[in-house]
Design a protein around this motif. Structure first.
Motif, mmCIF file in Angstrom:
data_model
loop_
_atom_site.group_PDB
_atom_site.id
_atom_site.type_symbol
_atom_site.label_atom_id
_atom_site.label_comp_id
_atom_site.label_asym_id
_atom_site.label_seq_id
_atom_site.Cartn_x
_atom_site.Cartn_y
_atom_site.Cartn_z
ATOM 1 N N MET A 1 0.827 -1.209 0.000
ATOM 2 C CA MET A 1 0.000 0.000 0.000
ATOM 3 C C MET A 1 0.861 1.259 0.000
ATOM 4 O O MET A 1 0.533 2.249 -0.638
ATOM 5 C CB MET A 1 -0.916 0.016 1.219
ATOM 6 N N VAL B 1 3.383 -1.923 -9.601
ATOM 7 C CA VAL B 1 2.403 -2.963 -9.947
ATOM 8 C C VAL B 1 1.232 -2.851 -8.982
ATOM 9 O O VAL B 1 1.431 -2.921 -7.773
ATOM 10 C CB VAL B 1 3.021 -4.375 -9.795
ATOM 11 N N PRO B 2 0.023 -2.626 -9.499
ATOM 12 C CA PRO B 2 -1.105 -2.510 -8.572
ATOM 13 C C PRO B 2 -1.106 -3.717 -7.633
ATOM 14 O O PRO B 2 -0.959 -4.849 -8.077
ATOM 15 C CB PRO B 2 -2.332 -2.536 -9.484
ATOM 16 N N ASN B 3 -1.215 -3.477 -6.368
ATOM 17 C CA ASN B 3 -1.126 -4.542 -5.390
ATOM 18 C C ASN B 3 -2.519 -5.123 -5.146
ATOM 19 O O ASN B 3 -3.389 -4.475 -4.585
ATOM 20 C CB ASN B 3 -0.556 -3.959 -4.102
ATOM 21 N N ALA B 4 -2.676 -6.352 -5.607
ATOM 22 C CA ALA B 4 -4.005 -6.980 -5.538
ATOM 23 C C ALA B 4 -4.503 -7.038 -4.095
ATOM 24 O O ALA B 4 -5.690 -6.974 -3.840
ATOM 25 C CB ALA B 4 -3.939 -8.378 -6.117
ATOM 26 N N ALA C 1 -3.821 -4.850 -1.622
ATOM 27 C CA ALA C 1 -4.328 -3.540 -1.249
ATOM 28 C C ALA C 1 -5.661 -3.296 -1.959
ATOM 29 O O ALA C 1 -6.645 -2.894 -1.345
ATOM 30 C CB ALA C 1 -3.326 -2.466 -1.652
ATOM 31 N N ASN D 1 3.300 1.788 -1.590
ATOM 32 C CA ASN D 1 3.523 2.076 -2.983
ATOM 33 C C ASN D 1 2.497 3.064 -3.538
ATOM 34 O O ASN D 1 2.839 4.050 -4.183
ATOM 35 C CB ASN D 1 3.419 0.774 -3.768
#
Lengths: 324, 324
Positions: free
Chosen positions: A1, A46-49, A51, A3
């Motif tokens: 998150m 990279v979108p954090n699945a 989060a 990130n």
């Protein structure tokens, strides 16, 4: 998150805005979108699945319970289901229960704790546990409860077709090798076969096998068949078991299909590896997979859909173990 | 996460303490443990793997890349790996790449975004992408890079054993049906077979198949074999392809093993379904699975381990397609 927080900081917007943009959960102005995307590109973020799952309550995962991935029918079904779900950006948690209630229970806990968006349960043995979870569930093969969607192929019709096919080809001394009682699907095949035989006043010998897949055990179970050479037709509850029966007959120099005709069930890839090639009932795995995925996604989207038992049609595939 | 917060509140402790207790990541006094557990029991709280993942940076998931779960060798391997990981509380994200680089790339992104703790990649085709991820990777069958742990079975030795077995049984006119060039494993079987034949000054005919599993395509590829009846021994790169060759020979009334002896590869369950039963090379799936899981877990724990290519020994299983 963290990130996502950094990106928000660099883009000079709130973290909620970044999340709205990444997860597409609300309005973000063109200008802001551009800013955020620029920072995302720079950061290699990279979108954090995980989060995202907490932001949107969606982990983009589906739990798939199957008895056994080494069983060709179930791994072919798993392949179709995974392919379809993939098109919608879902990934599968694979859980093979080995038809073991405790394993199924453990896996259900794991799936709940991973916040899967939905569960596809095949040959489920639990009931309360599925009823008590708030996760959308679609059941394949076994009806868990009237309040849970069930998909199954028309096993009863499959059994009837198998009998008619043997009967039309002259078989009058017929053996049915049925699956373990606990499997609804093979019980229905058995019932359909017997009912159709009853219409023709043909008595059927029955031998029950204890396993659907364990080859060693299937070999042992063959010993339950007394003087097999008295039969002219055999309907076996699945292709693997049918293959072991074929081997058994060939060792006794009994010719297939001249002396004994055989029908399997599932139309798995092994039918075409055998010699002669196995006549079987096709369960239409693609249609099962398409519908299962369609329904579980509709449940996830909260669509109002009728909860009922969807029965997929089957068909007989004639190959070389039955006569023309 | 709110869930954990509520429990902290009710237990009158900090959320970090609850997380330490649930995730067992630090000291929590007996007294406090009791308080927290009491609240957990009351609330029916299921530890949320997503929240835990963010607390502990561990999602307790492993990504498993396999080419194809309908291929008996790979689904038997996946079963072993999943069983072992299960004992350690890990669940698998199943990704079947179909030997397609783009699919593999997509899946790698999904695994990264789901923050898997580790990746087991089999028959990997990507390189940079694995090198650039910070997630521990163990590779099976194909060496991605010297800096990445590789496990493979001794395919070169497998090829050598296959030749010696046929040679000792009198075969002198030998055909090898090799797998697609892109597969390191089958290339090594091919090389081992040829090298051993060279030692005996035996020339080998080679036919290359385009697929390792697609039964329809295997049937087509059989047409590449010119007058097969001139051979007395055939070594086939896997069991499925060997089964199609056996069917082809039986259709031509060529007796196995009297006229032609056959060896497959993998020792998958179909060997025992065939008649005669298939002599094959066993890859020792259990040992591969055990070591793969052991190593990926050690990497995840940050253990200092030597990065090298672990080669698992193989063995020949004689059945009925070769002579005593």
């Amino acid at each position: 998150m963290s990130n996502m927080r950094e990106i928000a900081k660099r883009a000079g917007v709130g973290i909620a805005t970044v999340s709205r943009y990444i997860n597409n959960t609300g309005y973000v102005s063109e200008e802001v979108r551009a800013k955020i995307q620029k920072e995302i590109d720079k950061s290699g973020y990279v979108p954090n699945a995980l989060a995202r799952a907490i932001f949107t309550n969606s982990s983009k995962t589906i739990g798939l319970m199957i008895p056994n991935i080494t069983n060709p029918f179930f791994n072919q079904l798993a392949t179709v289901i995974e392919d379809r779900l993939n098109e919608y950006g879902y990934t599968i948690f694979l859980c093979h229960t080995e038809d073991n209630k405790d394993r199924e229970k453990e896996y259900l806990e794991v799936l709940k704790s991973h916040r899967v968006d939905g569960i596809i349960a095949s040959r489920a043995q639990l009931k309360e546990e599925y009823l008590n979870t708030k996760i959308p569930v679609v059941s394949f093969e076994s009806e868990i409860d009237q309040s849970i969607l069930t998909i199954s192929s028309d096993n009863y019709k499959g059994g009837k077709l198998a009998f008619s096919h043997l009967y039309q080809r002259g078989c009058r001394n017929i053996l049915h090798i049925k699956g373990p009682k606990i499997f609804e699907a093979t019980e229905l095949r058995y019932k359909g076969f017997l009912d159709k035989a009853g219409e023709k006043n043909i008595g059927i010998d029955i031998v029950e096998f204890e396993t659907d897949f364990n080859t060693k055990k299937l070999e042992e179970n063959l010993k339950r068949i007394k003087n097999i050479d008295k039969y002219d037709g055999i309907f076996v509850f699945n292709d693997i078991a049918a293959a072991t029966v074929m081997k058994y007959l060939k060792k006794k120099d009994i010719h297939i299909p001249r002396d004994i005709q055989i029908i399997g069930y599932d139309n798995s890839f092994i039918c075409e590896l055998l010699y002669p090639e196995l006549t079987t009932i096709d369960q239409n795995i693609n249609e099962i997979g398409d519908l299962t995925v369609k329904l579980v996604l509709e449940l996830i989207d909260g669509k109002e859909i009728e909860i009922k038992n969807h029965i997929i049609d089957i068909s007989l595939i004639q190959r070389e173990t039955t006569r023309d």
